[in-house]
Design a protein around this motif. Sequence first.
Motif, PDB file in Angstrom:
ATOM      1  N   THR A   4       0.874  -1.216  -0.045  1.00  8.40           N
ATOM      2  CA  THR A   4      -0.038  -0.051   0.000  1.00  8.40           C
ATOM      3  C   THR A   4       0.657   1.327   0.143  1.00  8.40           C
ATOM      4  O   THR A   4       0.296   2.385  -0.197  1.00  8.40           O
ATOM      5  CB  THR A   4      -1.233   0.161   1.225  1.00  8.40           C
ATOM      6  OG1 THR A   4      -0.119  -0.265   2.412  1.00  8.40           O
ATOM      7  CG2 THR A   4      -2.182  -1.021   1.019  1.00  8.40           C
ATOM      8  N   ASP A   5       2.197   1.190   0.306  1.00  7.97           N
ATOM      9  CA  ASP A   5       3.247   2.272  -0.022  1.00  7.97           C
ATOM     10  C   ASP A   5       3.144   2.557  -1.383  1.00  7.97           C
ATOM     11  O   ASP A   5       3.517   3.926  -1.815  1.00  7.97           O
ATOM     12  CB  ASP A   5       4.556   1.990   0.399  1.00  7.97           C
ATOM     13  CG  ASP A   5       4.510   1.830   2.023  1.00  7.97           C
ATOM     14  OD1 ASP A   5       3.619   2.324   2.595  1.00  7.97           O
ATOM     15  OD2 ASP A   5       5.302   1.306   2.608  1.00  7.97           O
ATOM     16  N   SER A   8      -2.948   1.953  -4.258  1.00  8.31           N
ATOM     17  CA  SER A   8      -3.810   2.564  -3.018  1.00  8.31           C
ATOM     18  C   SER A   8      -4.809   1.410  -2.558  1.00  8.31           C
ATOM     19  O   SER A   8      -4.908   0.549  -3.445  1.00  8.31           O
ATOM     20  CB  SER A   8      -4.765   3.771  -3.835  1.00  8.31           C
ATOM     21  OG  SER A   8      -5.966   3.106  -4.274  1.00  8.31           O
ATOM     22  N   ALA A   9      -5.095   1.411  -1.216  1.00  9.18           N
ATOM     23  CA  ALA A   9      -6.091   0.375  -0.816  1.00  9.18           C
ATOM     24  C   ALA A   9      -7.217   0.186  -1.376  1.00  9.18           C
ATOM     25  O   ALA A   9      -7.576  -0.982  -1.433  1.00  9.18           O
ATOM     26  CB  ALA A   9      -5.932   0.488   0.801  1.00  9.18           C
ATOM     27  N   ILE A  12      -6.601  -1.670  -4.633  1.00 10.63           N
ATOM     28  CA  ILE A  12      -6.264  -3.249  -4.398  1.00 10.63           C
ATOM     29  C   ILE A  12      -7.711  -3.865  -4.001  1.00 10.63           C
ATOM     30  O   ILE A  12      -7.892  -5.018  -4.570  1.00 10.63           O
ATOM     31  CB  ILE A  12      -5.418  -3.339  -3.066  1.00 10.63           C
ATOM     32  CG1 ILE A  12      -3.954  -2.827  -3.825  1.00 10.63           C
ATOM     33  CG2 ILE A  12      -5.122  -4.673  -2.611  1.00 10.63           C
ATOM     34  CD1 ILE A  12      -3.020  -2.694  -2.404  1.00 10.63           C
ATOM     35  N   SER A  72      -3.950  -8.792  -0.021  1.00 14.52           N
ATOM     36  CA  SER A  72      -4.637  -9.012   1.125  1.00 14.52           C
ATOM     37  C   SER A  72      -4.571 -10.348   1.777  1.00 14.52           C
ATOM     38  O   SER A  72      -4.772 -11.251   0.807  1.00 14.52           O
ATOM     39  CB  SER A  72      -6.077  -8.574   0.823  1.00 14.52           C
ATOM     40  OG  SER A  72      -6.844  -8.818   1.757  1.00 14.52           O
TER      41      SER A  72
END
Length: 109
Positions: A4-5, A8-9, A12, A72
Motif C-alpha cells: 500500500t506504499d 492504493s488500498a 487493491i 490482502s
Amino acid sequence: MAITDILSAKDIESALSSCQADDSFNYKSFFSMVGLSSKTPEQIKKVFGILDQDKSGFIEEEELQLFLKNFSSNARVLTSAETKAFLAAGDTDGDGKIGVEEFQSLVKA
C-alpha cells in the motif's frame, strides 16, 4: 515496505473483488485495476520485491499461487490453471520462473 506504499488500498480492494471466483483471475486486468501498469519501472521493481517472498530474485510457481495474498491476507490462492497460465505468460525465457525484467514486461503488456 508495504504494497500500500505503492498502490492504493481502494484500488487493491477493487481489483481483488473482481477476481474472487476461482478461475476469474486475469493478470492484465488485475494489473490495470490495481494501478500497477501505470507505475514507474522502479515502483514495479519494488512490488516485485514484495512478491518475491523468498528473496531469490525470481517469482516461482509457489509464490505465484499465493500472488493475491500479497495484496490482502483475506484473498484467495490462485487455482492451478490460473497459476500455470500466469507463469506461462510471464516466463519468457522458459526457466520456470519470472525474473524482475520479465515481471516488468508482463505488467506493461
